[in-house]
Design a protein around this motif. Structure first.
Motif, PDB file in Angstrom:
ATOM      1  N   PHE A 168       3.898  -0.482 -12.910  1.00 59.40           N
ATOM      2  CA  PHE A 168       3.789  -0.714 -14.351  1.00 59.40           C
ATOM      3  C   PHE A 168       3.282  -1.832 -14.662  1.00 59.40           C
ATOM      4  O   PHE A 168       3.471  -2.911 -13.781  1.00 59.40           O
ATOM      5  CB  PHE A 168       5.200  -0.446 -15.037  1.00 59.40           C
ATOM      6  N   SER A 169       2.266  -1.838 -15.890  1.00 56.55           N
ATOM      7  CA  SER A 169       1.885  -3.180 -16.439  1.00 56.55           C
ATOM      8  C   SER A 169       2.657  -3.292 -17.960  1.00 56.55           C
ATOM      9  O   SER A 169       2.841  -2.050 -18.624  1.00 56.55           O
ATOM     10  CB  SER A 169       0.431  -3.158 -16.592  1.00 56.55           C
ATOM     11  N   PHE A 170       2.887  -4.611 -18.057  1.00 58.41           N
ATOM     12  CA  PHE A 170       3.567  -4.831 -19.495  1.00 58.41           C
ATOM     13  C   PHE A 170       2.649  -5.742 -20.360  1.00 58.41           C
ATOM     14  O   PHE A 170       3.103  -6.580 -21.122  1.00 58.41           O
ATOM     15  CB  PHE A 170       5.170  -5.529 -19.238  1.00 58.41           C
ATOM     16  N   SER A 199       2.859  -9.781 -13.404  1.00 56.78           N
ATOM     17  CA  SER A 199       1.625  -8.851 -13.690  1.00 56.78           C
ATOM     18  C   SER A 199       1.711  -7.708 -12.964  1.00 56.78           C
ATOM     19  O   SER A 199       2.334  -7.572 -11.746  1.00 56.78           O
ATOM     20  CB  SER A 199       0.503  -9.594 -13.895  1.00 56.78           C
ATOM     21  N   ALA A 200       1.157  -6.402 -13.138  1.00 55.06           N
ATOM     22  CA  ALA A 200       0.944  -5.469 -12.565  1.00 55.06           C
ATOM     23  C   ALA A 200      -0.069  -5.760 -11.481  1.00 55.06           C
ATOM     24  O   ALA A 200       0.135  -5.251 -10.471  1.00 55.06           O
ATOM     25  CB  ALA A 200       0.234  -4.307 -13.555  1.00 55.06           C
ATOM     26  N   THR A 201      -0.929  -6.561 -11.700  1.00 53.96           N
ATOM     27  CA  THR A 201      -1.841  -7.027 -10.782  1.00 53.96           C
ATOM     28  C   THR A 201      -0.936  -7.613  -9.254  1.00 53.96           C
ATOM     29  O   THR A 201      -1.404  -7.130  -8.217  1.00 53.96           O
ATOM     30  CB  THR A 201      -2.921  -8.449 -10.939  1.00 53.96           C
ATOM     31  N   SER A 202       0.042  -8.475  -9.780  1.00 52.05           N
ATOM     32  CA  SER A 202       0.817  -9.135  -8.558  1.00 52.05           C
ATOM     33  C   SER A 202       1.545  -7.841  -7.938  1.00 52.05           C
ATOM     34  O   SER A 202       1.933  -8.031  -6.695  1.00 52.05           O
ATOM     35  CB  SER A 202       1.901 -10.081  -9.064  1.00 52.05           C
ATOM     36  N   ALA A 212      -1.555  -4.890 -24.334  1.00 48.99           N
ATOM     37  CA  ALA A 212      -2.287  -3.655 -24.664  1.00 48.99           C
ATOM     38  C   ALA A 212      -1.697  -2.145 -24.383  1.00 48.99           C
ATOM     39  O   ALA A 212      -1.987  -1.234 -24.735  1.00 48.99           O
ATOM     40  CB  ALA A 212      -3.510  -3.600 -24.023  1.00 48.99           C
ATOM     41  N   LYS A 213      -0.488  -2.465 -23.138  1.00 46.14           N
ATOM     42  CA  LYS A 213      -0.147  -1.149 -22.609  1.00 46.14           C
ATOM     43  C   LYS A 213       1.128  -0.825 -23.567  1.00 46.14           C
ATOM     44  O   LYS A 213       1.222  -1.024 -24.750  1.00 46.14           O
ATOM     45  CB  LYS A 213       0.354  -1.591 -21.177  1.00 46.14           C
ATOM     46  N   ILE A 214       1.752   0.226 -22.974  1.00 41.58           N
ATOM     47  CA  ILE A 214       2.875   0.943 -23.912  1.00 41.58           C
ATOM     48  C   ILE A 214       4.005   0.004 -24.503  1.00 41.58           C
ATOM     49  O   ILE A 214       4.370   0.029 -25.487  1.00 41.58           O
ATOM     50  CB  ILE A 214       3.398   2.088 -23.032  1.00 41.58           C
ATOM     51  N   GLU A 254       1.357   4.849  -6.964  1.00 43.97           N
ATOM     52  CA  GLU A 254       0.712   5.172  -8.210  1.00 43.97           C
ATOM     53  C   GLU A 254       0.476   3.938  -9.136  1.00 43.97           C
ATOM     54  O   GLU A 254       1.448   3.157  -9.475  1.00 43.97           O
ATOM     55  CB  GLU A 254       1.897   5.886  -8.944  1.00 43.97           C
ATOM     56  N   ASP A 255      -0.790   3.821  -9.699  1.00 45.51           N
ATOM     57  CA  ASP A 255      -0.947   2.732 -10.519  1.00 45.51           C
ATOM     58  C   ASP A 255      -0.679   3.422 -11.956  1.00 45.51           C
ATOM     59  O   ASP A 255      -1.743   3.980 -12.539  1.00 45.51           O
ATOM     60  CB  ASP A 255      -2.441   2.203 -10.625  1.00 45.51           C
ATOM     61  N   ALA A 256       0.524   3.191 -12.471  1.00 41.58           N
ATOM     62  CA  ALA A 256       0.766   3.867 -13.632  1.00 41.58           C
ATOM     63  C   ALA A 256       0.974   2.733 -14.738  1.00 41.58           C
ATOM     64  O   ALA A 256       1.737   2.506 -15.689  1.00 41.58           O
ATOM     65  CB  ALA A 256       2.147   4.648 -13.542  1.00 41.58           C
ATOM     66  N   SER A 257       0.143   1.881 -14.717  1.00 40.39           N
ATOM     67  CA  SER A 257      -0.179   0.582 -15.668  1.00 40.39           C
ATOM     68  C   SER A 257      -0.301   1.199 -17.079  1.00 40.39           C
ATOM     69  O   SER A 257       0.164   0.626 -17.911  1.00 40.39           O
ATOM     70  CB  SER A 257      -1.260  -0.243 -15.266  1.00 40.39           C
ATOM     71  N   HIS A 258      -0.700   2.526 -17.293  1.00 41.38           N
ATOM     72  CA  HIS A 258      -0.920   3.051 -18.587  1.00 41.38           C
ATOM     73  C   HIS A 258       0.269   4.028 -19.045  1.00 41.38           C
ATOM     74  O   HIS A 258       0.037   4.426 -20.135  1.00 41.38           O
ATOM     75  CB  HIS A 258      -2.135   3.900 -18.716  1.00 41.38           C
ATOM     76  N   ALA A 259       1.235   4.348 -18.086  1.00 38.21           N
ATOM     77  CA  ALA A 259       1.689   5.599 -18.116  1.00 38.21           C
ATOM     78  C   ALA A 259       3.310   5.649 -18.152  1.00 38.21           C
ATOM     79  O   ALA A 259       3.992   6.439 -18.018  1.00 38.21           O
ATOM     80  CB  ALA A 259       1.431   6.541 -17.039  1.00 38.21           C
TER      81      ALA A 259
HETATM   82  C1  LIG Z   1      -3.782  -3.401 -17.048  1.00 35.42           C
HETATM   83  C2  LIG Z   1      -4.054  -2.600 -15.777  1.00 35.42           C
HETATM   84  C3  LIG Z   1      -3.852  -3.481 -14.502  1.00 35.42           C
HETATM   85  C4  LIG Z   1      -3.404  -4.915 -14.592  1.00 35.42           C
HETATM   86  O1  LIG Z   1      -2.292  -5.276 -15.326  1.00 35.42           O
HETATM   87  P1  LIG Z   1      -1.740  -6.640 -15.435  1.00 35.42           P
HETATM   88  O2  LIG Z   1      -0.163  -6.521 -16.018  1.00 35.42           O
HETATM   89  O3  LIG Z   1      -2.463  -7.033 -16.715  1.00 35.42           O
HETATM   90  O4  LIG Z   1      -2.064  -7.235 -14.226  1.00 35.42           O
HETATM   91  C5  LIG Z   1      -3.906  -2.699 -13.336  1.00 35.42           C
HETATM   92  N1  LIG Z   1      -4.503  -1.465 -13.319  1.00 35.42           N
HETATM   93  C6  LIG Z   1      -4.775  -0.858 -14.698  1.00 35.42           C
HETATM   94  C7  LIG Z   1      -5.245   0.583 -14.499  1.00 35.42           C
HETATM   95  C8  LIG Z   1      -4.482  -1.395 -15.816  1.00 35.42           C
HETATM   96  O5  LIG Z   1      -4.942  -0.866 -16.637  1.00 35.42           O
END
Ligand SMILES: *Cc1c(COP(=O)(O)O)cnc(C)c1O
Length: 382
Positions: free
Chosen positions: A183-185, A53-56, A188-190, A157-162
C-alpha cells in the motif's frame, strides 16, 4: 484550481499528530506497531511492515522474495515507475505485460500468452509478477494465482491505489492470492501518512526479512545472532539493510486516517457513480469495473478519442480543473528506452496513454464542483 487528488485532514488527524509531538517517541515508538496492527486487522492479514514509502515497500518485497541478478520481474506498463524500478534496485531485469483495454489493468490473457511463449522459447520465466490494481480496482487475482502455480512465480500486488477496496468480498491486502501486498500512503492516495507505505503478507519468513531490512538488517534477538549477546547494549547486523522506517508522527496520522477509510471509499464510489451517470451518453470510454470488485476509486479515468485529447486536456486545465494523466507507459521513459525497450512494444498501453484523462476525484470534492467539471468536459467534447 480543482486538483485531481487531495488529502482530507480532520481535526482528529491533527490532534493525533500533536499527541505524538508532545509524547516520548517521535520515531521507533508505539505508534508504528499500532498502525501496522490496525491495517492488518482491517485487511485480515497476519503480518504488516510499515515503511517510509510504497517504493521502499516494493523494494523490500522483492528482496524478501530473493529477487536478484539473473532474475526477471514482470509488471504492467500502465503504472507509476516505482512498480518496475523495485526489480532493478535488486539487480534483476524487468519486462512488461500489456493491459486490458477495458479495465486498464494488466491483461491476464496477455500474461498467459506471454508465459506460454516464454516457456516454449526456453526463455527465462519471471520470478515475480507485480500486478497493479489500477485506479483502485483489484486485478483478477484468482486467475493470476492459478498462473503462479502453473508457471512457478511469486506475486506482489501493487495495491498503492487500492487500500479499502474489495475483491470477491475480501479486503485487498488479505494476500489470499499473493505473497505480498503493497500500500501507499502518499497524500494523493486513499488514506495518507504524508509519505509512507506498508507491505502485508501471511508468510512469517518474508515478514521477518522485510522488517530486518527496513532497519539496516540489524537484530537484537539472541536467537538470530552468531553468538551469545555480549551485554544489554548488544546488536548485530546480519543482512545489508536500509533505513526505510516510518516515523511515529506519520504512523499516528495513518492510524487516524484509517478510521475514516470506509467513508473515504464510499464517497469516492458515490462520486464515480455520479460521473458514470452524467457521462453515459458521451462518446468516451470509462473504466470497466468487474462485478466481484469494489474499487477504492483512487482515479476516475475517461478515454477521449485521440484527435481531441490534447485539446480537451488543455481546455479543462485552463478552466481551472487540474486534470492529470495516469500513466505515461513506463517503458517509454528515457531510462527504460536506454535499456532497450521501444515504442510500439506494448500497443494497448500506448494507445491508452494517447486517450486517458484523470478527472478530479477525492473525498472532499463537492457535488457542485463535480457538476462544474462535468459541464466543462461536455463543453470540451462538443
Ligand atoms: C504512488 C504509487 C507508488 C509509489 O508510492 P510512494 O508511496 O509514493 O512511494 C507505487 N506504485 C503505484 C502504482 C503508485 O500509484
Amino acid at each position: 484550481m480543482i486538483p485531481y487528488a487531495r488529502q482530507s485532514i480532520s481535526s482528529g488527524d491533527i490532534s493525533a499528530v500533536l499527541d505524538v509531538l508532545q509524547g516520548d517517541w517521535l520515531t521507533q515508538g508505539p505508534s508504528v506497531p499500532a498502525f501496522e496492527m490496525a491495517v492488518a486487522k482491517k485487511c485480515s492479514v497476519n503480518f504488516s511492515i510499515a515503511v517510509n514509502s510504497a517504493t521502499s515497500a516494493l523494494h523490500l518485497a522483492c528482496l524478501s522474495l530473493e529477487v536478484g541478478p539473473g532474475d526477471v520481474v514482470w509488471t504492467t506498463p500502465n503504472t507509476f515507475v516505482a512498480s518496475a524500478n523495485c526489480a532493478l534496485y535488486c539487480g534483476a531485469d524487468i519486462d512488461f505485460v500489456d493491459i486490458d483495454p477495458l479495465t486498464f489493468c494488466m491483461s491476464n490473457d496477455e500474461l498467459r500468452r506471454k508465459l506460454v511463449f516464454t516457456k516454449r522459447s526456453g526463455l527465462k520465466l519471471p520470478k515475480v509478477v507485480i500486478p497493479v490494481h489500477f485506479g483502485g480496482q483489484s486485478c483478477n487475482m484468482s486467475e493470476i494465482y492459478a498462473l503462479s502455480l502453473e508457471f512457478d512465480f511469486k506475486v506482489i500486488e501493487d495495491a498503492s491505489h487500492a487500500i479499502g477496496g474489495h475483491y470477491q468480498n475480501e479486503a485487498v491486502g488479505s494476500c489470499k492470492y499473493s505473497d505480498i501486498t503493497i500500500f501507499s500512503f502518499h497524500p494523493a492516495k486513499i488514506i495518507t501518512s504524508c509519505e509512507g507505505g506498508m507491505a502485508l503478507t501471511n508468510n512469517e519468513k518474508y515478514a521477518k526479512k522485510m522488517s530486518l531490512l527496513r532497519s539496516h538488517g540489524i537484530t537484537r534477538e539472541t536467537s538470530e545472532m552468531t553468538h551469545e549477546s555480549e551485554g544489554e547494549w548488544f546488536y548485530q547486523q546480519i543482512l545489508l539493510g536500509f533505513n526505510y522506517r516510518m516515523t511515529d508522527i506519520h504512523a499516528a496520522l495513518g492510524t487516524s486516517q484509517l478510521k475514516r477509510i470506509d467513508d473515504f471509499v464510499m464517497r469516492r464510489n458515490e462520486l464515480a457513480i455520479r460521473y458514470d451517470f452524467a457521462l453515459k451518453d458521451e462518446h468516451i470510454q470509462l473504466q470497466h469495473v468487474p462485478k466481484d470488485v469494489l474499487s477504492a476509486r483512487h482515479l476516475y479515468v475517461v478515454r477521449i478519442p485521440e484527435f481531441k485529447h490534447h485539446q480537451v486536456f488543455s481546455f479543462l486545465r485552463s478552466s481551472g480543473i487540474g486534470v492529470n494523466l495516469h500513466y505515461i507507459p513506463v517503458h517509454l521513459h528515457p531510462w527504460y528506452q536506454a535499456k532497450g525497450f521501444s515504442v510500439g512494444q506494448f500497443p494497448v498501453s500506448e494507445k491508452y496513454y494517447k486517450e486517458a484523462i484523470s478527472l478530479p476525484l477525492y473525498f472532499d470534492l463537492k457535488d457542485v464542483e463535480q457538476d462544474f467539471i462535468i459541464s466543462k468536459l461536455k463543453e470540451a467534447l462538443l
